[in-house]
Design a protein around this motif. Structure first.
Motif, PDB file in Angstrom:
ATOM      1  N   GLY A 313       0.816  -1.208   0.000  1.00  0.00           N
ATOM      2  CA  GLY A 313       0.000   0.000   0.000  1.00  0.00           C
ATOM      3  C   GLY A 313       0.851   1.260   0.000  1.00  0.00           C
ATOM      4  O   GLY A 313       1.860   1.352  -0.716  1.00  0.00           O
ATOM      5  N   ASP A 314       0.452   2.226   0.838  1.00  0.00           N
ATOM      6  CA  ASP A 314       1.162   3.512   0.884  1.00  0.00           C
ATOM      7  C   ASP A 314       2.533   3.413   1.541  1.00  0.00           C
ATOM      8  O   ASP A 314       3.296   4.379   1.521  1.00  0.00           O
ATOM      9  CB  ASP A 314       0.327   4.550   1.642  1.00  0.00           C
ATOM     10  CG  ASP A 314      -0.952   4.908   0.903  1.00  0.00           C
ATOM     11  OD1 ASP A 314      -0.987   4.693  -0.321  1.00  0.00           O
ATOM     12  OD2 ASP A 314      -1.902   5.401   1.545  1.00  0.00           O
ATOM     13  N   ARG A 315       2.855   2.278   2.125  1.00  0.00           N
ATOM     14  CA  ARG A 315       4.155   2.149   2.803  1.00  0.00           C
ATOM     15  C   ARG A 315       5.324   2.132   1.815  1.00  0.00           C
ATOM     16  O   ARG A 315       6.448   2.465   2.175  1.00  0.00           O
ATOM     17  CB  ARG A 315       4.181   0.870   3.650  1.00  0.00           C
ATOM     18  CG  ARG A 315       5.405   0.763   4.547  1.00  0.00           C
ATOM     19  CD  ARG A 315       5.435  -0.535   5.318  1.00  0.00           C
ATOM     20  NE  ARG A 315       6.672  -0.645   6.098  1.00  0.00           N
ATOM     21  CZ  ARG A 315       7.083  -1.740   6.699  1.00  0.00           C
ATOM     22  NH1 ARG A 315       6.341  -2.862   6.628  1.00  0.00           N
ATOM     23  NH2 ARG A 315       8.224  -1.761   7.370  1.00  0.00           N
ATOM     24  N   VAL A 316       5.054   1.751   0.574  1.00  0.00           N
ATOM     25  CA  VAL A 316       6.101   1.672  -0.444  1.00  0.00           C
ATOM     26  C   VAL A 316       5.613   2.350  -1.719  1.00  0.00           C
ATOM     27  O   VAL A 316       4.501   2.096  -2.176  1.00  0.00           O
ATOM     28  CB  VAL A 316       6.482   0.208  -0.746  1.00  0.00           C
ATOM     29  CG1 VAL A 316       7.439   0.129  -1.938  1.00  0.00           C
ATOM     30  CG2 VAL A 316       7.134  -0.441   0.475  1.00  0.00           C
ATOM     31  N   ARG A 317       6.449   3.225  -2.268  1.00  0.00           N
ATOM     32  CA  ARG A 317       6.220   3.785  -3.595  1.00  0.00           C
ATOM     33  C   ARG A 317       7.151   3.075  -4.573  1.00  0.00           C
ATOM     34  O   ARG A 317       8.333   2.902  -4.276  1.00  0.00           O
ATOM     35  CB  ARG A 317       6.532   5.287  -3.637  1.00  0.00           C
ATOM     36  CG  ARG A 317       5.595   6.172  -2.837  1.00  0.00           C
ATOM     37  CD  ARG A 317       5.868   7.642  -3.166  1.00  0.00           C
ATOM     38  NE  ARG A 317       7.284   7.972  -2.951  1.00  0.00           N
ATOM     39  CZ  ARG A 317       7.745   8.527  -1.851  1.00  0.00           C
ATOM     40  NH1 ARG A 317       6.927   8.811  -0.842  1.00  0.00           N
ATOM     41  NH2 ARG A 317       9.044   8.802  -1.733  1.00  0.00           N
ATOM     42  N   THR A 335      12.130   2.887   6.490  1.00  0.00           N
ATOM     43  CA  THR A 335      12.783   1.580   6.649  1.00  0.00           C
ATOM     44  C   THR A 335      14.161   1.591   5.983  1.00  0.00           C
ATOM     45  O   THR A 335      14.296   2.007   4.829  1.00  0.00           O
ATOM     46  CB  THR A 335      11.922   0.474   6.016  1.00  0.00           C
ATOM     47  OG1 THR A 335      10.686   0.380   6.726  1.00  0.00           O
ATOM     48  CG2 THR A 335      12.628  -0.872   6.064  1.00  0.00           C
ATOM     49  N   ASP A 336      15.179   1.155   6.714  1.00  0.00           N
ATOM     50  CA  ASP A 336      16.543   1.096   6.192  1.00  0.00           C
ATOM     51  C   ASP A 336      16.705  -0.230   5.451  1.00  0.00           C
ATOM     52  O   ASP A 336      16.740  -1.308   6.062  1.00  0.00           O
ATOM     53  CB  ASP A 336      17.550   1.206   7.347  1.00  0.00           C
ATOM     54  CG  ASP A 336      18.992   1.284   6.870  1.00  0.00           C
ATOM     55  OD1 ASP A 336      19.335   0.588   5.889  1.00  0.00           O
ATOM     56  OD2 ASP A 336      19.782   2.024   7.483  1.00  0.00           O
ATOM     57  N   THR A 337      16.815  -0.164   4.131  1.00  0.00           N
ATOM     58  CA  THR A 337      16.829  -1.397   3.347  1.00  0.00           C
ATOM     59  C   THR A 337      18.158  -2.146   3.442  1.00  0.00           C
ATOM     60  O   THR A 337      18.209  -3.346   3.156  1.00  0.00           O
ATOM     61  CB  THR A 337      16.514  -1.100   1.876  1.00  0.00           C
ATOM     62  OG1 THR A 337      17.434  -0.122   1.368  1.00  0.00           O
ATOM     63  CG2 THR A 337      15.086  -0.591   1.726  1.00  0.00           C
ATOM     64  N   THR A 338      19.240  -1.467   3.829  1.00  0.00           N
ATOM     65  CA  THR A 338      20.495  -2.177   4.069  1.00  0.00           C
ATOM     66  C   THR A 338      20.375  -3.041   5.314  1.00  0.00           C
ATOM     67  O   THR A 338      20.766  -4.216   5.324  1.00  0.00           O
ATOM     68  CB  THR A 338      21.660  -1.186   4.214  1.00  0.00           C
ATOM     69  OG1 THR A 338      21.771  -0.415   3.005  1.00  0.00           O
ATOM     70  CG2 THR A 338      22.968  -1.914   4.470  1.00  0.00           C
ATOM     71  N   ARG A 364      18.732   5.338   1.491  1.00  0.00           N
ATOM     72  CA  ARG A 364      18.747   4.310   2.541  1.00  0.00           C
ATOM     73  C   ARG A 364      17.414   3.576   2.647  1.00  0.00           C
ATOM     74  O   ARG A 364      17.363   2.455   3.160  1.00  0.00           O
ATOM     75  CB  ARG A 364      19.077   4.947   3.898  1.00  0.00           C
ATOM     76  CG  ARG A 364      20.398   5.704   3.957  1.00  0.00           C
ATOM     77  CD  ARG A 364      21.594   4.806   3.820  1.00  0.00           C
ATOM     78  NE  ARG A 364      21.686   3.782   4.855  1.00  0.00           N
ATOM     79  CZ  ARG A 364      22.699   2.924   4.948  1.00  0.00           C
ATOM     80  NH1 ARG A 364      23.679   2.956   4.057  1.00  0.00           N
ATOM     81  NH2 ARG A 364      22.736   2.027   5.920  1.00  0.00           N
ATOM     82  N   SER A 365      16.345   4.198   2.172  1.00  0.00           N
ATOM     83  CA  SER A 365      15.025   3.565   2.277  1.00  0.00           C
ATOM     84  C   SER A 365      14.566   2.956   0.957  1.00  0.00           C
ATOM     85  O   SER A 365      13.406   2.552   0.835  1.00  0.00           O
ATOM     86  CB  SER A 365      13.986   4.596   2.753  1.00  0.00           C
ATOM     87  OG  SER A 365      14.310   5.063   4.038  1.00  0.00           O
ATOM     88  N   ALA A 366      15.467   2.897  -0.009  1.00  0.00           N
ATOM     89  CA  ALA A 366      15.090   2.428  -1.344  1.00  0.00           C
ATOM     90  C   ALA A 366      15.675   1.047  -1.626  1.00  0.00           C
ATOM     91  O   ALA A 366      16.583   0.572  -0.940  1.00  0.00           O
ATOM     92  CB  ALA A 366      15.553   3.425  -2.391  1.00  0.00           C
ATOM     93  N   LEU A 386       9.214 -10.536   1.372  1.00  0.00           N
ATOM     94  CA  LEU A 386       9.748  -9.224   1.737  1.00  0.00           C
ATOM     95  C   LEU A 386       8.867  -8.538   2.780  1.00  0.00           C
ATOM     96  O   LEU A 386       9.380  -7.917   3.727  1.00  0.00           O
ATOM     97  CB  LEU A 386       9.864  -8.343   0.478  1.00  0.00           C
ATOM     98  CG  LEU A 386      10.394  -6.923   0.674  1.00  0.00           C
ATOM     99  CD1 LEU A 386      11.816  -6.948   1.241  1.00  0.00           C
ATOM    100  CD2 LEU A 386      10.361  -6.165  -0.638  1.00  0.00           C
ATOM    101  N   ALA A 387       7.568  -8.666   2.624  1.00  0.00           N
ATOM    102  CA  ALA A 387       6.644  -8.075   3.605  1.00  0.00           C
ATOM    103  C   ALA A 387       6.803  -8.709   4.979  1.00  0.00           C
ATOM    104  O   ALA A 387       6.772  -8.023   6.006  1.00  0.00           O
ATOM    105  CB  ALA A 387       5.215  -8.223   3.096  1.00  0.00           C
ATOM    106  N   VAL A 388       7.008 -10.020   5.025  1.00  0.00           N
ATOM    107  CA  VAL A 388       7.229 -10.708   6.286  1.00  0.00           C
ATOM    108  C   VAL A 388       8.514 -10.185   6.937  1.00  0.00           C
ATOM    109  O   VAL A 388       8.558  -9.903   8.150  1.00  0.00           O
ATOM    110  CB  VAL A 388       7.299 -12.232   6.088  1.00  0.00           C
ATOM    111  CG1 VAL A 388       7.796 -12.920   7.348  1.00  0.00           C
ATOM    112  CG2 VAL A 388       5.934 -12.779   5.653  1.00  0.00           C
ATOM    113  N   ALA A 389       9.571 -10.036   6.133  1.00  0.00           N
ATOM    114  CA  ALA A 389      10.843  -9.545   6.669  1.00  0.00           C
ATOM    115  C   ALA A 389      10.727  -8.120   7.180  1.00  0.00           C
ATOM    116  O   ALA A 389      11.329  -7.754   8.192  1.00  0.00           O
ATOM    117  CB  ALA A 389      11.918  -9.636   5.592  1.00  0.00           C
ATOM    118  N   ALA A 390       9.936  -7.301   6.468  1.00  0.00           N
ATOM    119  CA  ALA A 390       9.805  -5.886   6.833  1.00  0.00           C
ATOM    120  C   ALA A 390       8.899  -5.674   8.038  1.00  0.00           C
ATOM    121  O   ALA A 390       8.905  -4.601   8.640  1.00  0.00           O
ATOM    122  CB  ALA A 390       9.285  -5.085   5.637  1.00  0.00           C
ATOM    123  N   GLY A 391       8.097  -6.674   8.381  1.00  0.00           N
ATOM    124  CA  GLY A 391       7.245  -6.595   9.574  1.00  0.00           C
ATOM    125  C   GLY A 391       6.016  -5.724   9.421  1.00  0.00           C
ATOM    126  O   GLY A 391       5.787  -5.104   8.409  1.00  0.00           O
TER     127      GLY A 391
END
Length: 391
Positions: A313-317, A335-338, A364-366, A386-391
Protein backbone atom coordinates in the motif's frame (compact mmCIF):
# COMPACT_ATOMS: atom_id res chain seq x y z
CA UNK A 1 64.27 -8.78 8.30
CA UNK A 2 60.74 -9.33 7.02
CA UNK A 3 60.10 -8.72 3.32
CA UNK A 4 58.30 -5.53 2.29
CA UNK A 5 55.24 -6.18 0.19
CA UNK A 6 55.11 -4.22 -3.10
CA UNK A 7 52.48 -1.50 -3.19
CA UNK A 8 49.31 -1.45 -5.27
CA UNK A 9 48.19 1.59 -7.25
CA UNK A 10 46.69 4.35 -5.10
CA UNK A 11 43.63 4.61 -7.36
CA UNK A 12 42.38 1.38 -5.77
CA UNK A 13 42.00 3.20 -2.44
CA UNK A 14 38.70 4.81 -3.45
CA UNK A 15 37.21 1.80 -5.22
CA UNK A 16 34.78 -0.68 -3.76
CA UNK A 17 33.37 -3.90 -5.09
CA UNK A 18 29.95 -3.86 -6.67
CA UNK A 19 27.39 -4.56 -3.97
CA UNK A 20 25.31 -6.34 -6.61
CA UNK A 21 28.07 -8.76 -7.60
CA UNK A 22 28.85 -9.42 -3.96
CA UNK A 23 25.19 -10.07 -3.23
CA UNK A 24 24.93 -12.59 -6.07
CA UNK A 25 27.29 -14.84 -4.11
CA UNK A 26 24.67 -15.02 -1.35
CA UNK A 27 21.70 -15.69 -3.59
CA UNK A 28 22.77 -18.96 -5.15
CA UNK A 29 20.94 -20.91 -2.45
CA UNK A 30 17.90 -22.63 -3.91
CA UNK A 31 15.59 -21.41 -1.16
CA UNK A 32 16.19 -17.73 -1.97
CA UNK A 33 14.15 -15.92 -4.62
CA UNK A 34 16.57 -13.38 -6.04
CA UNK A 35 15.35 -10.01 -7.23
CA UNK A 36 18.92 -8.74 -6.95
CA UNK A 37 20.83 -9.60 -10.11
CA UNK A 38 20.27 -7.70 -13.35
CA UNK A 39 20.17 -10.91 -15.36
CA UNK A 40 18.15 -11.62 -18.50
CA UNK A 41 16.24 -14.89 -18.44
CA UNK A 42 18.41 -17.67 -19.89
CA UNK A 43 15.27 -19.60 -20.84
CA UNK A 44 14.38 -16.83 -23.30
CA UNK A 45 17.78 -16.78 -24.98
CA UNK A 46 17.73 -18.21 -28.53
CA UNK A 47 19.86 -21.29 -27.89
CA UNK A 48 19.07 -23.01 -31.20
CA UNK A 49 19.83 -19.89 -33.23
CA UNK A 50 23.02 -19.28 -31.25
CA UNK A 51 24.11 -22.86 -31.89
CA UNK A 52 23.36 -22.57 -35.60
CA UNK A 53 25.23 -19.26 -35.81
CA UNK A 54 28.23 -20.80 -34.03
CA UNK A 55 28.21 -23.81 -36.36
CA UNK A 56 28.04 -21.56 -39.42
CA UNK A 57 30.86 -19.36 -38.15
CA UNK A 58 33.04 -22.39 -37.44
CA UNK A 59 32.93 -23.38 -41.11
CA UNK A 60 35.27 -20.43 -41.73
CA UNK A 61 38.82 -20.18 -40.44
CA UNK A 62 38.50 -16.48 -39.74
CA UNK A 63 36.42 -17.02 -36.61
CA UNK A 64 39.38 -18.77 -34.96
CA UNK A 65 41.81 -15.91 -35.54
CA UNK A 66 42.39 -12.42 -34.14
CA UNK A 67 40.09 -9.80 -35.63
CA UNK A 68 40.31 -6.03 -36.06
CA UNK A 69 40.49 -3.98 -32.86
CA UNK A 70 37.37 -1.92 -33.76
CA UNK A 71 35.44 -5.14 -34.34
CA UNK A 72 34.71 -7.57 -37.15
CA UNK A 73 33.85 -5.37 -40.14
CA UNK A 74 30.63 -7.18 -41.20
CA UNK A 75 29.26 -6.83 -37.64
CA UNK A 76 30.09 -3.12 -37.66
CA UNK A 77 28.23 -2.82 -40.97
CA UNK A 78 25.15 -4.48 -39.45
CA UNK A 79 25.35 -2.16 -36.45
CA UNK A 80 25.75 0.90 -38.67
CA UNK A 81 22.50 0.03 -40.43
CA UNK A 82 20.66 -0.58 -37.14
CA UNK A 83 21.93 2.60 -35.53
CA UNK A 84 21.25 4.69 -38.64
CA UNK A 85 17.60 3.65 -38.42
CA UNK A 86 17.55 4.43 -34.70
CA UNK A 87 19.17 7.85 -35.00
CA UNK A 88 17.51 8.95 -38.23
CA UNK A 89 20.85 9.78 -39.87
CA UNK A 90 23.59 7.93 -41.70
CA UNK A 91 26.02 6.33 -39.24
CA UNK A 92 29.38 5.78 -40.94
CA UNK A 93 31.41 2.63 -40.38
CA UNK A 94 34.21 4.72 -38.82
CA UNK A 95 31.72 5.80 -36.10
CA UNK A 96 31.02 2.21 -34.96
CA UNK A 97 33.26 0.44 -32.47
CA UNK A 98 32.61 -3.04 -31.04
CA UNK A 99 33.65 -3.75 -27.45
CA UNK A 100 33.65 -6.60 -24.95
CA UNK A 101 30.17 -5.69 -23.72
CA UNK A 102 29.05 -2.09 -23.30
CA UNK A 103 30.76 -1.96 -19.89
CA UNK A 104 34.15 -2.11 -21.63
CA UNK A 105 33.01 0.73 -23.89
CA UNK A 106 32.28 2.80 -20.81
CA UNK A 107 35.66 1.97 -19.24
CA UNK A 108 37.60 2.80 -22.41
CA UNK A 109 35.69 6.04 -22.89
CA UNK A 110 36.55 7.12 -19.37
CA UNK A 111 40.22 6.80 -20.27
CA UNK A 112 39.77 8.64 -23.58
CA UNK A 113 37.62 11.51 -22.30
CA UNK A 114 38.72 12.10 -18.70
CA UNK A 115 41.83 13.45 -17.03
CA UNK A 116 42.18 12.86 -13.27
CA UNK A 117 40.01 15.33 -11.40
CA UNK A 118 37.70 15.99 -14.35
CA UNK A 119 34.05 16.54 -13.49
CA UNK A 120 31.54 13.84 -14.41
CA UNK A 121 27.82 14.33 -13.85
CA UNK A 122 25.74 11.21 -13.21
CA UNK A 123 22.13 10.56 -12.32
CA UNK A 124 21.03 10.01 -8.72
CA UNK A 125 20.54 7.10 -8.13
CA UNK A 126 23.39 6.08 -10.43
CA UNK A 127 24.31 3.00 -12.42
CA UNK A 128 26.84 1.13 -10.28
CA UNK A 129 29.04 0.17 -13.24
CA UNK A 130 29.40 3.82 -14.21
CA UNK A 131 30.37 4.81 -10.67
CA UNK A 132 33.07 2.14 -10.62
CA UNK A 133 34.49 3.31 -13.94
CA UNK A 134 34.49 7.02 -13.12
CA UNK A 135 35.98 6.47 -9.67
CA UNK A 136 38.76 4.38 -11.19
CA UNK A 137 39.44 7.23 -13.62
CA UNK A 138 39.94 9.64 -10.71
CA UNK A 139 36.97 11.78 -11.74
CA UNK A 140 35.12 14.21 -9.49
CA UNK A 141 31.53 12.95 -9.53
CA UNK A 142 28.47 15.13 -9.04
CA UNK A 143 24.96 13.67 -9.10
CA UNK A 144 21.74 15.27 -10.31
CA UNK A 145 18.38 13.76 -9.36
CA UNK A 146 15.95 11.70 -11.38
CA UNK A 147 12.19 12.04 -11.46
CA UNK A 148 9.48 10.34 -13.52
CA UNK A 149 10.83 12.03 -16.70
CA UNK A 150 14.43 10.99 -16.16
CA UNK A 151 17.43 13.20 -15.49
CA UNK A 152 16.55 16.63 -14.08
CA UNK A 153 18.21 18.63 -16.84
CA UNK A 154 17.06 21.84 -15.15
CA UNK A 155 19.30 20.95 -12.19
CA UNK A 156 22.15 20.27 -14.62
CA UNK A 157 21.54 23.68 -16.19
CA UNK A 158 21.76 25.28 -12.73
CA UNK A 159 25.12 23.54 -12.16
CA UNK A 160 26.39 24.95 -15.43
CA UNK A 161 25.12 28.42 -14.52
CA UNK A 162 27.15 28.23 -11.29
CA UNK A 163 30.30 27.67 -13.31
CA UNK A 164 30.66 23.88 -13.20
CA UNK A 165 32.16 22.50 -16.41
CA UNK A 166 31.67 18.75 -16.80
CA UNK A 167 33.81 16.78 -19.19
CA UNK A 168 31.13 14.07 -19.35
CA UNK A 169 27.47 13.68 -18.45
CA UNK A 170 26.36 10.05 -18.15
CA UNK A 171 22.74 8.98 -18.56
CA UNK A 172 20.86 5.70 -18.79
CA UNK A 173 18.13 7.28 -20.87
CA UNK A 174 15.78 4.30 -21.31
CA UNK A 175 14.33 2.26 -18.42
CA UNK A 176 16.97 3.53 -16.05
CA UNK A 177 19.12 1.16 -14.02
CA UNK A 178 18.23 1.32 -11.16
CA UNK A 179 15.49 3.98 -11.32
CA UNK A 180 13.25 2.33 -13.92
CA UNK A 181 12.27 5.66 -15.54
CA UNK A 182 12.73 6.88 -19.13
CA UNK A 183 13.93 10.35 -20.09
CA UNK A 184 11.25 12.40 -21.82
CA UNK A 185 11.77 13.71 -25.34
CA UNK A 186 11.85 17.30 -24.07
CA UNK A 187 14.68 16.54 -21.65
CA UNK A 188 16.62 14.65 -24.32
CA UNK A 189 16.52 17.74 -26.52
CA UNK A 190 17.44 19.97 -23.56
CA UNK A 191 20.40 17.76 -22.59
CA UNK A 192 21.67 17.78 -26.18
CA UNK A 193 21.32 21.57 -26.34
CA UNK A 194 23.29 21.96 -23.11
CA UNK A 195 26.03 19.68 -24.45
CA UNK A 196 26.26 21.78 -27.60
CA UNK A 197 26.25 25.11 -25.77
CA UNK A 198 28.78 24.16 -23.07
CA UNK A 199 30.99 21.74 -24.99
CA UNK A 200 30.75 18.55 -22.92
CA UNK A 201 30.31 14.93 -23.93
CA UNK A 202 27.15 12.97 -23.13
CA UNK A 203 27.48 9.21 -22.76
CA UNK A 204 24.05 7.76 -23.49
CA UNK A 205 24.11 4.27 -22.00
CA UNK A 206 21.26 2.32 -23.60
CA UNK A 207 21.27 -1.45 -23.06
CA UNK A 208 17.50 -1.63 -22.41
CA UNK A 209 15.95 0.56 -25.10
CA UNK A 210 14.49 -2.30 -27.15
CA UNK A 211 12.79 -3.85 -24.10
CA UNK A 212 9.73 -1.58 -24.09
CA UNK A 213 6.38 -3.05 -23.10
CA UNK A 214 3.65 -0.62 -24.12
CA UNK A 215 5.25 1.80 -26.59
CA UNK A 216 8.69 2.47 -28.07
CA UNK A 217 11.02 4.92 -26.36
CA UNK A 218 11.69 8.43 -27.72
CA UNK A 219 14.48 8.98 -30.22
CA UNK A 220 17.91 8.69 -28.58
CA UNK A 221 19.63 11.75 -27.14
CA UNK A 222 22.28 11.11 -29.80
CA UNK A 223 19.70 12.06 -32.44
CA UNK A 224 19.96 15.66 -31.31
CA UNK A 225 23.73 16.24 -31.03
CA UNK A 226 27.05 14.84 -32.27
CA UNK A 227 28.40 15.52 -28.75
CA UNK A 228 26.49 12.40 -27.62
CA UNK A 229 28.25 9.04 -27.58
CA UNK A 230 25.78 6.18 -27.67
CA UNK A 231 26.39 2.77 -26.06
CA UNK A 232 24.35 -0.39 -26.50
CA UNK A 233 24.66 -4.15 -26.27
CA UNK A 234 23.46 -7.53 -27.49
CA UNK A 235 23.45 -8.89 -23.93
CA UNK A 236 19.82 -8.09 -23.09
CA UNK A 237 18.25 -9.14 -26.40
CA UNK A 238 20.46 -12.12 -27.35
CA UNK A 239 22.80 -13.32 -24.60
CA UNK A 240 25.40 -11.84 -22.25
CA UNK A 241 27.82 -14.67 -23.07
CA UNK A 242 28.46 -13.17 -26.51
CA UNK A 243 30.08 -10.15 -24.78
CA UNK A 244 29.17 -7.94 -27.73
CA UNK A 245 28.63 -4.28 -27.03
CA UNK A 246 29.20 -1.22 -29.17
CA UNK A 247 29.57 2.51 -29.17
CA UNK A 248 28.57 5.11 -31.76
CA UNK A 249 30.87 8.13 -31.61
CA UNK A 250 32.81 10.58 -33.76
CA UNK A 251 35.73 9.00 -35.58
CA UNK A 252 38.26 10.81 -33.37
CA UNK A 253 36.76 9.22 -30.26
CA UNK A 254 36.71 5.78 -31.88
CA UNK A 255 40.38 6.18 -32.78
CA UNK A 256 41.22 6.98 -29.16
CA UNK A 257 39.23 3.96 -27.98
CA UNK A 258 41.04 1.78 -30.50
CA UNK A 259 44.46 2.79 -29.19
CA UNK A 260 43.45 1.91 -25.64
CA UNK A 261 41.71 -1.33 -26.55
CA UNK A 262 44.85 -2.51 -28.31
CA UNK A 263 46.66 -2.14 -25.00
CA UNK A 264 43.87 -3.84 -23.05
CA UNK A 265 42.95 -6.95 -25.03
CA UNK A 266 43.99 -6.35 -28.67
CA UNK A 267 40.57 -7.28 -30.03
CA UNK A 268 37.32 -9.04 -29.25
CA UNK A 269 36.22 -12.56 -30.18
CA UNK A 270 35.84 -13.11 -33.91
CA UNK A 271 33.61 -16.11 -33.18
CA UNK A 272 31.02 -14.36 -31.03
CA UNK A 273 31.07 -11.25 -33.22
CA UNK A 274 30.27 -13.35 -36.28
CA UNK A 275 27.48 -15.05 -34.34
CA UNK A 276 26.05 -11.70 -33.25
CA UNK A 277 26.22 -10.34 -36.79
CA UNK A 278 24.23 -13.27 -38.15
CA UNK A 279 21.47 -12.88 -35.55
CA UNK A 280 21.26 -9.09 -35.64
CA UNK A 281 21.14 -9.06 -39.44
CA UNK A 282 18.12 -11.40 -39.54
CA UNK A 283 15.65 -8.58 -38.96
CA UNK A 284 12.44 -10.61 -39.31
CA UNK A 285 13.54 -13.30 -36.87
CA UNK A 286 15.02 -10.76 -34.46
CA UNK A 287 11.83 -8.68 -34.38
CA UNK A 288 9.81 -11.74 -33.42
CA UNK A 289 12.32 -12.85 -30.82
CA UNK A 290 12.49 -9.43 -29.12
CA UNK A 291 8.70 -9.11 -29.22
CA UNK A 292 8.42 -12.40 -27.33
CA UNK A 293 10.96 -11.27 -24.73
CA UNK A 294 9.04 -8.00 -24.30
CA UNK A 295 5.77 -9.84 -23.78
CA UNK A 296 7.18 -12.15 -21.12
CA UNK A 297 9.06 -9.42 -19.27
CA UNK A 298 6.07 -7.10 -19.48
CA UNK A 299 3.82 -9.64 -17.78
CA UNK A 300 6.39 -10.22 -15.04
CA UNK A 301 7.04 -6.51 -14.49
CA UNK A 302 3.38 -5.71 -14.09
CA UNK A 303 2.96 -8.67 -11.72
CA UNK A 304 5.77 -7.40 -9.49
CA UNK A 305 4.48 -3.84 -9.38
CA UNK A 306 0.94 -5.04 -8.67
CA UNK A 307 2.16 -7.30 -5.85
CA UNK A 308 4.21 -4.51 -4.24
CA UNK A 309 1.40 -1.97 -4.40
CA UNK A 310 -1.22 -4.43 -3.20
CA UNK A 311 0.84 -5.88 -0.33
CA UNK A 312 2.50 -2.69 0.94
CA UNK A 313 0.00 0.00 0.00
CA UNK A 314 1.16 3.51 0.88
CA UNK A 315 4.15 2.15 2.80
CA UNK A 316 6.10 1.67 -0.44
CA UNK A 317 6.22 3.78 -3.60
CA UNK A 318 7.52 2.03 -6.71
CA UNK A 319 8.22 2.97 -10.30
CA UNK A 320 5.91 1.91 -13.09
CA UNK A 321 6.98 -1.01 -15.25
CA UNK A 322 7.10 0.36 -18.79
CA UNK A 323 10.16 -1.59 -19.93
CA UNK A 324 13.66 -2.69 -19.11
CA UNK A 325 14.46 -5.04 -16.22
CA UNK A 326 14.04 -3.17 -12.94
CA UNK A 327 11.59 -1.67 -10.47
CA UNK A 328 12.80 0.96 -7.99
CA UNK A 329 10.91 1.21 -4.71
CA UNK A 330 11.03 3.50 -1.66
CA UNK A 331 9.76 2.80 1.85
CA UNK A 332 7.86 5.89 2.93
CA UNK A 333 8.24 5.05 6.63
CA UNK A 334 12.04 5.32 6.62
CA UNK A 335 12.78 1.58 6.65
CA UNK A 336 16.54 1.10 6.19
CA UNK A 337 16.83 -1.40 3.35
CA UNK A 338 20.50 -2.18 4.07
CA UNK A 339 19.60 -3.23 7.60
CA UNK A 340 16.52 -5.05 6.30
CA UNK A 341 18.50 -7.16 3.82
CA UNK A 342 19.73 -9.75 6.31
CA UNK A 343 16.14 -10.32 7.50
CA UNK A 344 14.98 -10.56 3.88
CA UNK A 345 17.61 -13.20 3.13
CA UNK A 346 16.47 -15.14 6.20
CA UNK A 347 12.92 -14.92 4.81
CA UNK A 348 14.14 -16.21 1.44
CA UNK A 349 14.24 -13.12 -0.80
CA UNK A 350 17.06 -10.89 -2.04
CA UNK A 351 17.15 -7.38 -3.50
CA UNK A 352 19.74 -4.62 -3.88
CA UNK A 353 19.61 -1.85 -1.25
CA UNK A 354 19.30 1.65 -2.65
CA UNK A 355 22.48 2.79 -0.94
CA UNK A 356 24.47 0.72 -3.48
CA UNK A 357 23.48 3.27 -6.13
CA UNK A 358 24.25 6.42 -4.14
CA UNK A 359 27.13 8.67 -5.13
CA UNK A 360 27.61 9.64 -1.50
CA UNK A 361 25.17 8.75 1.27
CA UNK A 362 21.54 8.38 0.34
CA UNK A 363 18.69 6.15 -0.78
CA UNK A 364 18.75 4.31 2.54
CA UNK A 365 15.03 3.57 2.28
CA UNK A 366 15.09 2.43 -1.34
CA UNK A 367 15.67 -0.87 -3.11
CA UNK A 368 16.04 -2.19 -6.64
CA UNK A 369 14.19 -5.30 -7.77
CA UNK A 370 14.76 -7.24 -11.00
CA UNK A 371 11.74 -9.05 -12.42
CA UNK A 372 13.21 -10.84 -15.44
CA UNK A 373 14.12 -14.26 -14.08
CA UNK A 374 10.95 -15.25 -12.15
CA UNK A 375 7.38 -15.90 -13.23
CA UNK A 376 4.43 -13.94 -11.88
CA UNK A 377 3.61 -16.43 -9.14
CA UNK A 378 7.19 -16.51 -7.88
CA UNK A 379 7.37 -12.71 -7.91
CA UNK A 380 4.24 -12.57 -5.78
CA UNK A 381 5.83 -15.02 -3.35
CA UNK A 382 8.98 -12.85 -3.26
CA UNK A 383 6.97 -9.78 -2.31
CA UNK A 384 5.18 -11.71 0.41
CA UNK A 385 8.53 -12.81 1.85
CA UNK A 386 9.75 -9.22 1.74
CA UNK A 387 6.64 -8.08 3.60
CA UNK A 388 7.23 -10.71 6.29
CA UNK A 389 10.84 -9.55 6.67
CA UNK A 390 9.80 -5.89 6.83
CA UNK A 391 7.24 -6.60 9.57
Amino acid sequence: MSPTAPALASKLDNLRSSAIRDLLKLTTRAEIISLAGGLPDAQLMPRDRLAAAAEAALTTQGCLQYTESPGWAPLREVLAVRESARLGRQVELAEVFVTHGSQQALALLAEVLLDPGALVVVEDPAYVGALQVFRAAGARIVAVPLDAEGMRTDVLEDLLARGERPAVVHTVSNFHNPGGVTMSRERRVHLAELAQAHGFWVIEDDPYGELWFDRPTPAPVATHSRNVIRLSSASKILSPTLRVGWLIAPESVCRGVELLKQGADLCGSALTQQMAAALLADETWLAGHVAHVRAVYGERAKALVHAVRTRFGDRVRCSDAAGGMFVWADFTDGTDTTALLSHALDAGVAYVPGSAFAVDAGHRSALRMCFTTSDAETLGDAVERLAVAAG
